[in-house]
Motif scaffolding. Sequence first.
Motif, PDB file in Angstrom:
ATOM      1  N   ARG A  49       0.831  -1.197   0.000  1.00 38.11           N
ATOM      2  CA  ARG A  49       0.000   0.000   0.000  1.00 38.11           C
ATOM      3  C   ARG A  49       0.871   1.254   0.000  1.00 38.11           C
ATOM      4  NH1 ARG A  49      -3.588  -0.605   5.198  1.00 38.11           N
ATOM      5  NH2 ARG A  49      -1.470  -0.818   6.040  1.00 38.11           N
ATOM      6  N   SER A  50       0.249   2.381  -0.315  1.00 40.06           N
ATOM      7  CA  SER A  50       0.981   3.648  -0.289  1.00 40.06           C
ATOM      8  C   SER A  50       1.516   3.930   1.106  1.00 40.06           C
ATOM      9  CB  SER A  50       0.070   4.792  -0.745  1.00 40.06           C
ATOM     10  OG  SER A  50      -0.381   4.587  -2.061  1.00 40.06           O
ATOM     11  N   TRP A  51       0.758   3.516   2.138  1.00 42.31           N
ATOM     12  CA  TRP A  51       1.195   3.773   3.509  1.00 42.31           C
ATOM     13  C   TRP A  51       2.503   3.055   3.818  1.00 42.31           C
ATOM     14  CZ3 TRP A  51       0.529   7.033   7.267  1.00 42.31           C
ATOM     15  CH2 TRP A  51       0.950   6.708   8.567  1.00 42.31           C
ATOM     16  N   ASN A  85      -4.010   5.678   1.709  1.00 44.26           N
ATOM     17  CA  ASN A  85      -4.188   4.529   0.816  1.00 44.26           C
ATOM     18  C   ASN A  85      -5.332   4.702  -0.180  1.00 44.26           C
ATOM     19  OD1 ASN A  85      -2.092   2.993   2.001  1.00 44.26           O
ATOM     20  ND2 ASN A  85      -3.466   2.360   3.665  1.00 44.26           N
TER      21      ASN A  85
END
Length: 558
Positions: free
Chosen positions: A301-303, A369
């Motif tokens: 994920r982007s996180w 996200n």
Amino acid sequence: MAGLDDLRNAAGVEFDFAPGAQVPLSGADSGRTGVSHAIASVAYRDGDPKDICEPNDGASVKEGRFSLLEPNLGEAFTRAVETRMLGEKRKPLIQSFGAEPQTVVEHALAAKRIRRLRDRRLTVIMLVCGVLFLPGVLIWLGLFQLRRTIAGSQDRRAGVLGMALLVLLTALIIFGALRLPVDGVLRIYVWSMLPAPVIGWFLAREICERTAKQLRGQWKSLVGGGGAGAVIPEAVPRNPNDAEAERLRVGLARLAAEQRSNLVYYAGPKGILGMGVRWASWQLAEELRPKDEGRDIDPFRSWDVARAMHDQLRLLERGPLHTGGFSQPSITHWVVRHVGEGASEVARPEGPTADGYSFSNIEVQRICNEQQFGSGDRHYLGVQFVQWDGELVITMMITVTVLHRTLRIEVTAHALGPVHGFFRKGPEAKKREVRNPLRPWRKEEQELPLVTPQEVVRLAARAPLTWFPGRLDKLGGTLSLPEPFGLRHTWATTPWRNRFMVDDVLRTATPVLRVAHAAAVRVLAEHGVDVSAFENRSQVLSGLVQTAEPRQADEYNL
């Protein structure tokens, strides 16, 4: 007390019934006291309230009904700061990066306390010389109001005709008082009706002069780099039923909680409020391709990328050589909300995802996200350096987005410059040149009293009304602060006029960009992504960033 309970819960504080409550002390962050003290010095100043419009024309002064009751700069600023920052139903505030708003508010309350002690003494004089000799006081106040109407409020000359009119009216009043057909005690009262307020004026002048010296001493100390913590005994509740003191204490706690909010606002060409305009940006955007053929990449994920950057950026202050280098940065996951250039108000976080004045960690991750396209708040990872004793705020904002199979890492640079030079001005002694009586060819400087006769009358007339601030605002006028209001960005200037500030801003970009890219590439490699394209692009950006120049990206004049 229901409203007070709501206020206490919003600020996240509870009432402490234990003895030994402490007076709030200013200067919690020694690296930011310079700017905080410079802004706080306005609360101790005299002069015209319209002077505050010099650093920002968004401030406005609303005139009251009587010019004799109008406030000076310090009184108007103190009242505006207290109302705007401690009011129960006030609008949300913008964080003051590089300054401590609680320090400014505490000094404003301390200046109010000094003036309140003066006004108590002046009120006693007004009661003795005003109530007992009310007709004489009204006559003198009427003459002074007429003079201010003719000459203006800033001690300008009334002109020949104006002065002649005032002298004529005064002579007629005195003549009429002496010729009144009264005898006995009444005659003594009528004859003392005019000189009694004059005696009271002499007493009031001594009180005003002492207070003016005390206020100017605080002003000079704060601007000169010194200044002790503000003394606010009113903020310490004496008992559980001391509602006003508790309200003040909770207001200061709420102010500190709002300063720690993780929600910031993007106001179009004005940049991020509190952080300054965006002067440059760099993008790394490449396709997510698997490293091994026949096998897809491992999901992430982007996180995950943002978190890896966060961990690496915490090590910026460390280096292989002992050369000083970076100071400790402040690294925060921000939620950025668009408000538009002309917005006059911003909104606080609301709903189940709000944690006081901030968004919860789970909500921040969800925004990172999921909210990458379309309307709604956005997630940015911010790296902030506060330098030059709070005069320079350097912020690098990093955002990670994944659209289809393209991962984009965008790094934007924001800079907030020093406060306007108005806040660095110190008090000037009031002097005039006179000729030496023994040597008339020589001129000497003579020090004048800090308080003029007209100022004594103004302060004495306002003193009884200071117990009713709402009524005094209508009669004397008020100061409105620029919106959306924040103590730091409201009066900030550009840093590009200082060579060393420019160097600090430019030198920050390259290390932050390289650390962010290295952390992102490591996460991608761990999840089976072919990072060759990302590495090549990162090297290109690493070369381009070395030629970065101050620009105003938000005005699109690249």
